[in-house]
Design a protein around this motif. Sequence first.
Motif, PDB file in Angstrom:
ATOM      1  N   ASP A 279      30.760  63.536   8.799  1.00 10.59           N
ATOM      2  CA  ASP A 279      32.179  62.173   9.495  1.00 10.59           C
ATOM      3  C   ASP A 279      33.345  62.816  10.824  1.00 10.59           C
ATOM      4  N   ALA A 280      33.519  63.693  11.021  1.00  9.50           N
ATOM      5  CA  ALA A 280      34.146  63.783  12.089  1.00  9.50           C
ATOM      6  C   ALA A 280      32.968  62.832  13.037  1.00  9.50           C
ATOM      7  N   VAL A 281      32.341  62.618  13.737  1.00  6.96           N
ATOM      8  CA  VAL A 281      31.575  62.150  13.944  1.00  6.96           C
ATOM      9  C   VAL A 281      31.603  59.953  14.178  1.00  6.96           C
ATOM     10  N   LYS A 282      31.384  60.222  13.097  1.00  2.00           N
ATOM     11  CA  LYS A 282      31.856  58.583  12.764  1.00  2.00           C
ATOM     12  C   LYS A 282      33.320  58.742  12.800  1.00  2.00           C
ATOM     13  N   LYS A 283      34.277  59.214  12.846  1.00  6.42           N
ATOM     14  CA  LYS A 283      35.511  59.411  12.949  1.00  6.42           C
ATOM     15  C   LYS A 283      35.908  59.241  14.676  1.00  6.42           C
ATOM     16  N   VAL A 284      35.281  59.382  15.522  1.00  6.07           N
ATOM     17  CA  VAL A 284      35.687  59.416  16.999  1.00  6.07           C
ATOM     18  C   VAL A 284      34.574  58.436  17.118  1.00  6.07           C
TER      19      VAL A 284
ATOM     20  N   THR B 249      37.293  75.902  21.594  1.00 11.65           N
ATOM     21  CA  THR B 249      38.902  75.605  22.853  1.00 11.65           C
ATOM     22  C   THR B 249      39.091  76.261  23.180  1.00 11.65           C
ATOM     23  N   ALA B 250      38.420  77.751  23.842  1.00 10.93           N
ATOM     24  CA  ALA B 250      38.773  77.867  25.321  1.00 10.93           C
ATOM     25  C   ALA B 250      37.556  77.594  26.774  1.00 10.93           C
ATOM     26  N   GLY B 251      37.674  77.299  27.398  1.00 12.38           N
ATOM     27  CA  GLY B 251      36.135  77.014  28.565  1.00 12.38           C
ATOM     28  C   GLY B 251      36.683  76.769  29.774  1.00 12.38           C
ATOM     29  N   SER B 252      36.357  76.419  30.681  1.00  9.77           N
ATOM     30  CA  SER B 252      36.779  76.304  32.308  1.00  9.77           C
ATOM     31  C   SER B 252      34.969  76.095  33.246  1.00  9.77           C
ATOM     32  N   TYR B 253      35.031  75.040  34.007  1.00  8.33           N
ATOM     33  CA  TYR B 253      34.556  74.622  35.143  1.00  8.33           C
ATOM     34  C   TYR B 253      33.102  73.825  34.131  1.00  8.33           C
ATOM     35  N   GLY B 254      33.840  73.408  32.672  1.00 11.70           N
ATOM     36  CA  GLY B 254      32.197  73.274  31.842  1.00 11.70           C
ATOM     37  C   GLY B 254      31.995  73.652  31.255  1.00 11.70           C
ATOM     38  N   ALA B 255      31.439  74.838  31.482  1.00 18.21           N
ATOM     39  CA  ALA B 255      31.140  75.986  30.542  1.00 18.21           C
ATOM     40  C   ALA B 255      31.640  75.266  28.859  1.00 18.21           C
ATOM     41  N   GLY B 256      31.380  75.457  27.492  1.00 16.02           N
ATOM     42  CA  GLY B 256      31.974  74.834  26.804  1.00 16.02           C
ATOM     43  C   GLY B 256      32.064  73.349  26.111  1.00 16.02           C
ATOM     44  N   VAL B 257      31.376  72.810  27.289  1.00 14.70           N
ATOM     45  CA  VAL B 257      31.635  71.281  27.013  1.00 14.70           C
ATOM     46  C   VAL B 257      30.068  70.562  26.811  1.00 14.70           C
ATOM     47  N   VAL B 258      29.703  70.350  25.820  1.00 16.38           N
ATOM     48  CA  VAL B 258      28.791  69.758  25.339  1.00 16.38           C
ATOM     49  C   VAL B 258      28.621  68.394  25.086  1.00 16.38           C
ATOM     50  N   ILE B 259      27.026  67.680  25.412  1.00  9.47           N
ATOM     51  CA  ILE B 259      27.548  65.938  24.503  1.00  9.47           C
ATOM     52  C   ILE B 259      26.307  66.327  23.641  1.00  9.47           C
ATOM     53  N   ALA B 260      26.104  65.964  22.456  1.00 10.77           N
ATOM     54  CA  ALA B 260      25.379  65.455  21.374  1.00 10.77           C
ATOM     55  C   ALA B 260      24.631  63.621  21.503  1.00 10.77           C
ATOM     56  N   GLU B 261      23.548  63.574  21.828  1.00 11.19           N
ATOM     57  CA  GLU B 261      23.310  61.943  22.383  1.00 11.19           C
ATOM     58  C   GLU B 261      22.837  62.123  20.530  1.00 11.19           C
ATOM     59  N   SER B 262      22.718  62.879  19.286  1.00 13.07           N
ATOM     60  CA  SER B 262      21.848  62.600  17.859  1.00 13.07           C
ATOM     61  C   SER B 262      22.214  63.429  16.817  1.00 13.07           C
ATOM     62  N   LYS B 263      22.283  62.993  15.563  1.00 17.21           N
ATOM     63  CA  LYS B 263      22.713  64.306  15.024  1.00 17.21           C
ATOM     64  C   LYS B 263      22.057  65.359  15.108  1.00 17.21           C
ATOM     65  N   ARG B 264      20.791  65.799  14.838  1.00 21.88           N
ATOM     66  CA  ARG B 264      20.182  67.193  15.172  1.00 21.88           C
ATOM     67  C   ARG B 264      20.774  67.835  16.231  1.00 21.88           C
ATOM     68  N   ALA B 265      21.275  67.564  17.656  1.00 23.33           N
ATOM     69  CA  ALA B 265      22.328  67.164  18.352  1.00 23.33           C
ATOM     70  C   ALA B 265      23.241  68.317  18.498  1.00 23.33           C
TER      71      ALA B 265
END
Length: 306
Positions: free
Chosen positions: A133-138, A148-164
């Motif tokens: 539902d969150a995916v739909k809402k954004v 919630t915490a991270g730096s240098y891109g670590a902890g930032v993920v792109i997901a291009e499918s539901k299972r991803a």
Amino acid sequence: MKIGILSFISAGKRAEYEEIRLKKEAQALGHTARIFRANTCQLVYDRHHPSVLYDGQHFPHYDVMIPRVRLLKDIELRTAVVKQLQLMKVPMFNRYSSICRAKNKLRTLQILDHEDIPIPKTLVVHGPEYVDDAVKKVGGLPVILKSTAGSYGAGVVIAESKRAVHSALDALIASSWNNLILIQEYVKEARGSDTRVFVVSGKVIGAMRRQAKRGEFRSNMELGGDAVAVSPSSEMTDIALQATKALNLQVAGVDIIQTKRGPAVMEVNANPGFKGLEEATGFNIAREIIQSAVVYAKRQKAKREK
Ligand SMILES: Nc1ncnc2c1ncn2[C@@H]1O[C@H](COP(=O)(O)OP(=O)(O)OP(=O)(O)O)[C@@H](O)[C@H]1O
Ligand SMILES: [Mg+2]
């Protein structure tokens, strides 16, 4: 003036570029400067005289301290020394509560949104139940997931499918110390670029546009991103200053992404690196920070003596 740099790099390890630069520039300006290691400090709770022992000795008197909080975990706990120095009335050029807010992306976005400062559409989920539902809402796939915490891109993920989305969520929850994950619209129109605006004492002192390397969406220089010096638009300048003020930071690196609705703040860094910015702009960022810290210390002193 006596200027201290509070490093969170373990004693015995080489100080970071920024800490060495700050010390050198302070000395070049005729000040006494020293790098202190946070994990060499012992906090002493003594009712009316909070104090810090440094290597077993009383912490020497310094006129101002510049904390360089290079931490990803246990932020509140491990930065308690910043609060303790504050309780000892030592001016901190970035204060404890501001550092903790900035290090927590959830809290940062909450404050910015409350202050009506533009941010990418974001929902916070506690687990897999509500993620579809969150995916739909954004705005649907692809989406960005962040711990919630991270730096240098670590902890930032792109997901291009539901299972991803679901597998990334599990991985982020497993690797973070809480199960709060940000689901954020993917700002495709930014094409892997963003702007890092560097703010000191309410003034923009430099900015660089970062471009992710081919095949990457994160522009972090630690991930191979390139940077060029830019003069930020007045709109970008305004929101960088508003965001820094909303978090009550003296020194901040504001990450801004250009969306089709205008510039939006992704996060505000309380421990911004400036190696890339000094190289890209040729500006002496370390000197700017020292000169502003001196003004800040004098103002804090005048306030105390009133
Ligand atoms: N919603 C988004 N849409 C598109 N790209 C994004 C989005 N969020 C983050 N990015 C890209 O990923 C990079 C890292 O994201 P972010 O700044 O949130 O994380 P970080 O790891 O904390 O970075 P830093 O090292 O600056 O602390 C951004 O600089 C940007 O290039
Ligand atoms: Mg960032």
